[in-house]
Design a protein around this motif. Structure first.
Motif, PDB file in Angstrom:
ATOM      1  N   PHE A 128       0.846  -1.205   0.000  1.00 16.79           N
ATOM      2  CA  PHE A 128       0.000   0.000   0.000  1.00 16.79           C
ATOM      3  C   PHE A 128       0.876   1.248   0.000  1.00 16.79           C
ATOM      4  CE2 PHE A 128      -2.273   3.406   2.105  1.00 16.79           C
ATOM      5  CZ  PHE A 128      -3.591   3.275   1.703  1.00 16.79           C
ATOM      6  N   ALA A 129       1.982   1.195   0.736  1.00 15.68           N
ATOM      7  CA  ALA A 129       2.843   2.366   0.902  1.00 15.68           C
ATOM      8  C   ALA A 129       3.579   2.742  -0.370  1.00 15.68           C
ATOM      9  CB  ALA A 129       3.848   2.116   2.028  1.00 15.68           C
ATOM     10  N   GLU A 130       3.562   1.884  -1.372  1.00 14.83           N
ATOM     11  CA  GLU A 130       4.289   2.166  -2.602  1.00 14.83           C
ATOM     12  C   GLU A 130       3.564   3.167  -3.506  1.00 14.83           C
ATOM     13  OE1 GLU A 130       4.902  -1.629  -4.351  1.00 14.83           O
ATOM     14  OE2 GLU A 130       6.518  -2.191  -2.979  1.00 14.83           O
ATOM     15  N   ASP A 131       2.279   3.418  -3.242  1.00 17.89           N
ATOM     16  CA  ASP A 131       1.494   4.300  -4.111  1.00 17.89           C
ATOM     17  C   ASP A 131       0.793   5.356  -3.263  1.00 17.89           C
ATOM     18  OD1 ASP A 131      -0.082   5.560  -5.925  1.00 17.89           O
ATOM     19  OD2 ASP A 131      -1.128   3.771  -6.637  1.00 17.89           O
ATOM     20  N   PRO A 132       1.303   6.600  -3.218  1.00 21.29           N
ATOM     21  CA  PRO A 132       0.702   7.638  -2.382  1.00 21.29           C
ATOM     22  C   PRO A 132      -0.719   8.022  -2.790  1.00 21.29           C
ATOM     23  CG  PRO A 132       2.353   8.576  -3.848  1.00 21.29           C
ATOM     24  CD  PRO A 132       2.488   7.087  -3.954  1.00 21.29           C
ATOM     25  N   LEU A 133      -1.101   7.699  -4.029  1.00 16.38           N
ATOM     26  CA  LEU A 133      -2.477   7.989  -4.436  1.00 16.38           C
ATOM     27  C   LEU A 133      -3.472   7.214  -3.580  1.00 16.38           C
ATOM     28  CD1 LEU A 133      -3.845   9.749  -6.637  1.00 16.38           C
ATOM     29  CD2 LEU A 133      -4.082   7.656  -7.988  1.00 16.38           C
ATOM     30  N   ARG A 134      -3.012   6.119  -2.983  1.00 17.70           N
ATOM     31  CA  ARG A 134      -3.899   5.310  -2.144  1.00 17.70           C
ATOM     32  C   ARG A 134      -4.306   6.035  -0.862  1.00 17.70           C
ATOM     33  NH1 ARG A 134      -1.361  -0.812  -3.046  1.00 17.70           N
ATOM     34  NH2 ARG A 134      -2.332  -1.093  -5.112  1.00 17.70           N
ATOM     35  N   ILE A 135      -3.529   7.013  -0.457  1.00 16.96           N
ATOM     36  CA  ILE A 135      -3.940   7.833   0.694  1.00 16.96           C
ATOM     37  C   ILE A 135      -5.246   8.545   0.357  1.00 16.96           C
ATOM     38  CG2 ILE A 135      -3.339   9.839   2.115  1.00 16.96           C
ATOM     39  CD1 ILE A 135      -0.394   9.111   1.701  1.00 16.96           C
ATOM     40  N   ARG A 176      -3.693  14.185 -10.879  1.00 19.87           N
ATOM     41  CA  ARG A 176      -4.208  13.016 -10.164  1.00 19.87           C
ATOM     42  C   ARG A 176      -4.831  13.427  -8.838  1.00 19.87           C
ATOM     43  NH1 ARG A 176      -2.623   8.096 -12.208  1.00 19.87           N
ATOM     44  NH2 ARG A 176      -4.329   7.369 -10.899  1.00 19.87           N
ATOM     45  N   ILE A 177      -4.219  14.419  -8.192  1.00 18.10           N
ATOM     46  CA  ILE A 177      -4.789  14.926  -6.941  1.00 18.10           C
ATOM     47  C   ILE A 177      -6.174  15.509  -7.199  1.00 18.10           C
ATOM     48  CG2 ILE A 177      -4.545  16.660  -5.126  1.00 18.10           C
ATOM     49  CD1 ILE A 177      -1.499  16.343  -5.425  1.00 18.10           C
ATOM     50  N   TRP A 178      -6.284  16.334  -8.247  1.00 16.84           N
ATOM     51  CA  TRP A 178      -7.578  16.937  -8.558  1.00 16.84           C
ATOM     52  C   TRP A 178      -8.617  15.865  -8.879  1.00 16.84           C
ATOM     53  CZ3 TRP A 178     -10.733  20.568  -7.698  1.00 16.84           C
ATOM     54  CH2 TRP A 178     -11.917  20.630  -8.442  1.00 16.84           C
ATOM     55  N   GLN A 179      -8.218  14.861  -9.616  1.00 24.28           N
ATOM     56  CA  GLN A 179      -9.151  13.795  -9.974  1.00 24.28           C
ATOM     57  C   GLN A 179      -9.758  13.159  -8.732  1.00 24.28           C
ATOM     58  OE1 GLN A 179      -7.580  10.059 -11.784  1.00 24.28           O
ATOM     59  NE2 GLN A 179      -8.920  10.572 -13.508  1.00 24.28           N
ATOM     60  N   GLU A 180      -8.940  12.909  -7.719  1.00 24.39           N
ATOM     61  CA  GLU A 180      -9.452  12.308  -6.487  1.00 24.39           C
ATOM     62  C   GLU A 180     -10.298  13.300  -5.692  1.00 24.39           C
ATOM     63  OE1 GLU A 180      -9.407   9.170  -5.368  1.00 24.39           O
ATOM     64  OE2 GLU A 180      -8.499   8.641  -7.292  1.00 24.39           O
ATOM     65  N   ILE A 181      -9.876  14.563  -5.652  1.00 23.37           N
ATOM     66  CA  ILE A 181     -10.652  15.568  -4.928  1.00 23.37           C
ATOM     67  C   ILE A 181     -12.012  15.765  -5.589  1.00 23.37           C
ATOM     68  CG2 ILE A 181     -10.795  18.041  -4.412  1.00 23.37           C
ATOM     69  CD1 ILE A 181      -7.818  17.977  -3.802  1.00 23.37           C
ATOM     70  N   ALA A 182     -12.039  15.835  -6.917  1.00 24.18           N
ATOM     71  CA  ALA A 182     -13.307  16.017  -7.622  1.00 24.18           C
ATOM     72  C   ALA A 182     -14.256  14.856  -7.347  1.00 24.18           C
ATOM     73  CB  ALA A 182     -13.049  16.150  -9.122  1.00 24.18           C
ATOM     74  N   ARG A 183     -13.719  13.646  -7.332  1.00 24.27           N
ATOM     75  CA  ARG A 183     -14.560  12.491  -7.011  1.00 24.27           C
ATOM     76  C   ARG A 183     -15.047  12.552  -5.573  1.00 24.27           C
ATOM     77  NH1 ARG A 183     -10.803   7.707  -9.717  1.00 24.27           N
ATOM     78  NH2 ARG A 183     -11.406   8.063 -11.901  1.00 24.27           N
ATOM     79  N   ALA A 184     -14.146  12.938  -4.668  1.00 24.16           N
ATOM     80  CA  ALA A 184     -14.520  13.010  -3.257  1.00 24.16           C
ATOM     81  C   ALA A 184     -15.612  14.031  -3.013  1.00 24.16           C
ATOM     82  CB  ALA A 184     -13.294  13.347  -2.412  1.00 24.16           C
ATOM     83  N   LEU A 185     -15.584  15.135  -3.743  1.00 32.79           N
ATOM     84  CA  LEU A 185     -16.593  16.174  -3.565  1.00 32.79           C
ATOM     85  C   LEU A 185     -17.987  15.679  -3.938  1.00 32.79           C
ATOM     86  CD1 LEU A 185     -14.678  19.290  -4.939  1.00 32.79           C
ATOM     87  CD2 LEU A 185     -15.338  18.858  -2.561  1.00 32.79           C
ATOM     88  N   GLN A 186     -18.076  14.608  -4.706  1.00 33.13           N
ATOM     89  CA  GLN A 186     -19.366  14.048  -5.083  1.00 33.13           C
ATOM     90  C   GLN A 186     -19.719  12.789  -4.300  1.00 33.13           C
ATOM     91  OE1 GLN A 186     -21.713  15.403  -6.907  1.00 33.13           O
ATOM     92  NE2 GLN A 186     -20.438  17.205  -7.259  1.00 33.13           N
TER      93      GLN A 186
END
Length: 363
Positions: A128-135, A176-186
């Motif tokens: 899990f620690a190998e991919d920070p996007l997983r946070i 990639r950060i924005w992609q996750e934030i945009a999904r989280a906002l919904q």
């Protein structure tokens, strides 16, 4: 060759939720065999294929080995000797690391069903620690499933904190950060996403302007307010940043590479939001309508009013109605009618303003 339903489809079915997307895993096959069966390859980094009829994704089983920083730098191995368990081991959370065979049986080597029952978001392995996007993904799942009792497991929270401290978040691309934030906002409870990031230290790296406790609390209150009814991503993003200054919003939204409509609504919110509640005279109302560019962007003005109903000093429904009436009255002014009276150039612009003001005043 064996085919399994994997990931979110299995998880959601076990939770009794609607299954929206189905992903399939193929074990024991080669790309050549998939192509021979009519599948179309779409994956550039690893073999992913589209089914010739359903167009659903079928991925060949694979393993990954970390070779660099961030979410890049993985070497992928995909071959017929990669087992189902090998593939599931590389996944992020146990609840996403289950498979369903063609006979309906569940393959669950990492106790995902137990974590479903315990409402726990727990990482599968130290990989899990190998991919920070997983946070960010874990925080997003926390926001999605918070309403049914899911929380991040203590050991996973600790691992996420260690990843942040090791500087892994700095290697994430803004897109990639924005992609996750945009999904989280919904998601169902977006504030939980940011609370999880704050707890592990990631929020300080991603949106440091919200690290002040009072600011963060106000931001989460405004964001939560927009979730009482369906709202577009730009409305929720504007609510998130509504406690910032104009310069801070401009810098942060650009750094995050948020879409233009999100950046613009966030900017107009902090620029005009407080003044909308205070405006009482026809002159003030017309001035705000002009500054909001309402003549060209009436739909954005509606979204602005939605955000402003969720600010710390919220715009009341009565005041929103006043602006609706003022706008409707001012929109009846026709430039061509004034041009027919001989107005042109700057004189025409002033005549339009005066006529709009007169109609608003008559209200």
């Amino acid at each position: 060759m064996e085919t399994y339903l994997v990931g979110g489809a299995v998880r959601d079915a076990l939770l009794g939720l609607d299954v929206k997307d189905r992903d399939w895993l193929v074990v024991g096959a080669t790309p050549e065999e998939m192509l021979a069966k009519g599948f179309r390859q779409v994956g550039a980094d690893f073999p992913v294929f589209l089914h010739p009829q359903s167009q659903e994704e079928y991925a060949l089983a694979r393993t990954e080995r970390k070779q660099g920083r961030g979410y890049h730098g993985f070497s992928v191995y995909s071959a017929p000797d990669v087992t189902l368990e090998d593939d599931l081991l590389r996944r992020d959370l146990t609840i996403n690391a289950m498979a369903q065979a063609s006979d309906g049986s569940i393959i669950d080597p990492f106790d995902g069903q137990s974590d479903l029952a315990n409402r726990s978001l727990r990482h599968v392995s130290d990989a899990f620690a190998e991919d920070p996007l997983r946070i960010l993904r874990t925080a997003r799942f926390a926001a999605r499933f918070n309403a049914i009792g899911f929380t991040v497991a203590a050991e996973t929270r600790q691992l996420m904190t260690e990843m942040v401290q090791a500087g892994e978040v700095e290697h994430l691309a803004p897109e990639r950060i924005w992609q996750e934030i945009a999904r989280a906002l919904q998601e169902q409870t977006p504030p939980v996403f940011f609370e999880v990031l704050q707890a592990c230290g990631a929020l300080a790296r991603l949106i440091p302007e919200l690290m002040d406790h009072a600011r963060l609390q106000q931001s989460m209150n405004s964001l939560g307010c927009t979730c009482r009814a369906p709202a577009s991503t730009d409305v929720r993003f504007a609510a998130l940043l509504s406690v910032l200054t104009f310069d801070e919003v401009t810098t942060r939204a650009a750094t995050m590479k948020a879409p233009n409509e999100c950046q613009e609504l966030a900017q107009v919110t902090v620029r005009l939001g407080a003044r909308l509640s205070l405006a009482t005279s026809p002159e003030e109302k017309l001035s705000l309508l002009n500054e909001a560019d309402v003549w060209r962007r009436p739909e954005r003005f509606e979204r602005l009013l939605t955000v402003c109903r969720c600010l710390p000093k919220p715009l009341t429904q009565d005041r929103a109605n006043e602006f609706h009436k003022a706008l409707a009255a001012a929109q009846k002014v026709q430039a061509r009618e004034l041009m027919a009276q001989g107005y042109e150039g700057k004189a025409l612009g002033e005549a339009i303003r005066q006529e709009r003001l007169r109609r608003i005043t008559e209200l």
